[in-house]
Each structure stands twice: as C-alpha cells, then as structure tokens.
Design an enzyme around this catalytic site. Structure first.
Site, PDB file in Angstrom:
ATOM      1  CG  HIS A  27      -9.267   0.059  -0.855  1.00 35.02           C
ATOM      2  ND1 HIS A  27      -8.700  -0.179   0.385  1.00 35.02           N
ATOM      3  CD2 HIS A  27     -10.614  -0.005  -0.666  1.00 35.02           C
ATOM      4  CE1 HIS A  27      -9.667  -0.362   1.277  1.00 35.02           C
ATOM      5  NE2 HIS A  27     -10.822  -0.250   0.667  1.00 35.02           N
ATOM      6  CB  SER A  44      -0.909   0.012   1.229  1.00 36.83           C
ATOM      7  OG  SER A  44      -1.433   1.322   1.394  1.00 36.83           O
ATOM      8  CG  MET A  98     -11.868  -2.981   4.716  1.00 38.54           C
ATOM      9  SD  MET A  98     -10.354  -2.528   3.841  1.00 38.54           S
ATOM     10  CE  MET A  98      -9.435  -1.685   5.136  1.00 38.54           C
ATOM     11  CG  MET A 139      -8.510   7.062   2.330  1.00 37.53           C
ATOM     12  SD  MET A 139      -7.539   7.128   3.849  1.00 37.53           S
ATOM     13  CE  MET A 139      -6.847   5.484   3.850  1.00 37.53           C
ATOM     14  CG  MET A 159     -11.370   3.060   1.808  1.00 34.21           C
ATOM     15  SD  MET A 159      -9.817   3.031   2.708  1.00 34.21           S
ATOM     16  CE  MET A 159      -8.674   3.186   1.341  1.00 34.21           C
ATOM     17  CG  ASP A 175      -6.439  -2.919   2.746  1.00 34.52           C
ATOM     18  OD1 ASP A 175      -5.342  -2.670   3.267  1.00 34.52           O
ATOM     19  OD2 ASP A 175      -7.085  -2.086   2.077  1.00 34.52           O
ATOM     20  CG  PHE A 216      -6.110   6.598   9.943  1.00 33.30           C
ATOM     21  CD1 PHE A 216      -5.640   7.885   9.687  1.00 33.30           C
ATOM     22  CD2 PHE A 216      -7.403   6.434  10.419  1.00 33.30           C
ATOM     23  CE1 PHE A 216      -6.450   8.992   9.915  1.00 33.30           C
ATOM     24  CE2 PHE A 216      -8.232   7.537  10.653  1.00 33.30           C
ATOM     25  CZ  PHE A 216      -7.748   8.823  10.399  1.00 33.30           C
ATOM     26  CG  ASP A 226      -5.164   2.269   0.571  1.00 32.25           C
ATOM     27  OD1 ASP A 226      -6.119   1.490   0.450  1.00 32.25           O
ATOM     28  OD2 ASP A 226      -4.027   1.912   0.955  1.00 32.25           O
ATOM     29  CG  HIS A 255      -3.806  -1.693  -1.821  1.00 30.18           C
ATOM     30  ND1 HIS A 255      -4.910  -2.428  -2.211  1.00 30.18           N
ATOM     31  CD2 HIS A 255      -4.219  -0.920  -0.781  1.00 30.18           C
ATOM     32  CE1 HIS A 255      -5.938  -2.116  -1.429  1.00 30.18           C
ATOM     33  NE2 HIS A 255      -5.556  -1.196  -0.556  1.00 30.18           N
TER      34      HIS A 255
END
Ligand code: DX5
Ligand code: ZN
Length: 216
Positions: free
Chosen positions: A65, A7, A136, A36, A67, A174, A142, A34, A32
């Site tokens: 991913h 990540s 998850m 957010m 979120m 993850d 975080f 992330d 990966h």
C-alpha cells in the site's frame, strides 16, 4: 470467507522474524505492507528494502500500500522487491490510468486506494482497469486509529458499482478494523480486511486472525 491481511506496520520491528513466523503459521492470507513518504501522509515508514525482506520471509501475497507522492517513480523498485499487489492513492496520482497501466505492465495486480473524503463515484472510470480498491476507513498515516463509520455505506455503494458492471475487483478495508466492526463490513460487501492493531496488540494474534477469517 474474507481475505485477512495483517498490517506489519503494527509488528515488532526489533523482532520481525517472530511476527513473520506467527503470520506464516496463521490463517492470514496476505502481508499488508504500508509504505509512507512523509509527504502524502504525515509519517515515514519503510520502502522497497524492507518489502524485499518480507518477500523472503513468506510465500503469502505481499500487498503493498503506497501512501506516497509520485508512485510511478517507485513502481519498478517495488516489483523488483517482490510486491504482488501494488496500490496507489487516487489523491496522489495526476495520471492514475497511466500509473495503473505501469503497475500491470510490471506484472503486479493494481489497486487504487481512496481516502475517507474521496467519493466512490470518483472510481467510475478506472474501476474496470483495476484488481482492487482499498477503502480507507481512517485517514492514512498511522496504525491504531478509530474506524470512520461512514465507510460502511461507501463499501455498500462500491459493492453495487462492481456487481452492476460484472467485475471481479476486490474491496479491501484499511484502518480501524476490529472483531466488532468486521461482520458489518463483510455484510456490506468487503472482500479483504486489513488489520494492524487488532492483530498485533491482541493477546493471541493467531486466534484473532482465525476469528477474523471465520466471519461471514
Ligand atoms: C494506515 C495504514 C493501515 C494501518 C492499519 O495509514 O494504511 O494499513 O496500518 O492499522 P490499524 O488496523 O491498526 O488501523
Ligand atoms: Zn494500509
């Protein structure tokens, strides 16, 4: 052998080139990434612009991913940025089936992520339409949080669901993955290990990736 997906949230954002070079030379399989939005999760990270930079920095799979709320508004932007896999949260999608069809029609692999409180059963009517489930093992938002042990039995349950239906859906874990818990996760049926802090805080990230890859 598991698919290893470091990540980049834990990378050094003042010198991403160095971390990308390291990953490209390593046995890592996927990046990966992330995303957010400060609404679905209590943190803001980055969006399609940075994904496009990562896309240019590597030939590895870009595993994005999301979120975020209303992922349907951004699916096309992430496809244009070069995402290979696009994962949305079941908790953020009122019309999950429609979201999945959209992702697939844009030519990306479709993933569904479930938070720690969301049951594996809630995937029963979508599992045959998707390519990946992201389980998850921390509450999203975080990097560097502790692994929630209950994840192990969820993975085993999901493995049974996928095998009973004869599907090829990948199980990705993850959050809080370490060299200590990775063997149990693989044993329970995980296919993909995401690792942020375990890789980027290691004294030798490449060796750590190799050690994760050698499990199973
Ligand atoms: C959490 C993110 C994870 C996180 C993993 O919200 O989805 O991908 O960056 O980081 P570690 O491995 O440090 O828990
Ligand atoms: Zn993630």
């Amino acid at each position: 052998m598991p698919i290893i997906a470091p990540s980049l949230l834990s990378a050094n954002f003042l010198n991403l080139q160095a971390d990308c070079d390291m990953l490209n030379q390593s046995q890592a399989d996927w990046y990966h990434l992330d995303v957010m939005d400060g609404r679905f999760v209590p943190n803001i990270s980055f969006g399609p612009m940075l994904v496009e930079f990562f896309r240019k920095a590597t030939n590895k799979v870009c595993d994005v991913h999301l979120m975020i709320e209303e992922p349907e508004k951004y699916a096309e932007a992430f496809q244009k940025a070069g995402a290979d896999n696009l994962t949305v949260h079941i908790e953020a999608c009122r019309h999950l089936h429609r979201n999945i069809q959209q992702i697939k029609s844009l030519g990306m692999k479709a993933g569904v992520a479930i938070n720690p409180h969301t049951s594996v059963e809630s995937l029963a009517d979508i599992i045959s339409d998707i390519d990946l489930v992201c389980v998850m093992s921390v509450n999203p938002g975080f990097g560097g949080q502790s692994f929630i042990p209950n994840t192990l039995q969820k993975v085993a349950q999901l493995r049974r669901m996928i095998d009973e239906k004869g599907l090829q859906v990948l199980i990705e874990i993850d959050g809080g993955v370490t060299l200590g818990n990775a063997p149990d996760l693989i044993q329970a049926g995980a296919d993909v290990l995401v690792a942020g802090n375990t890789v980027f805080r290691a004294s030798d990230p490449m060796a750590t990736i190799a050690a994760l890859k050698a499990i199973g």
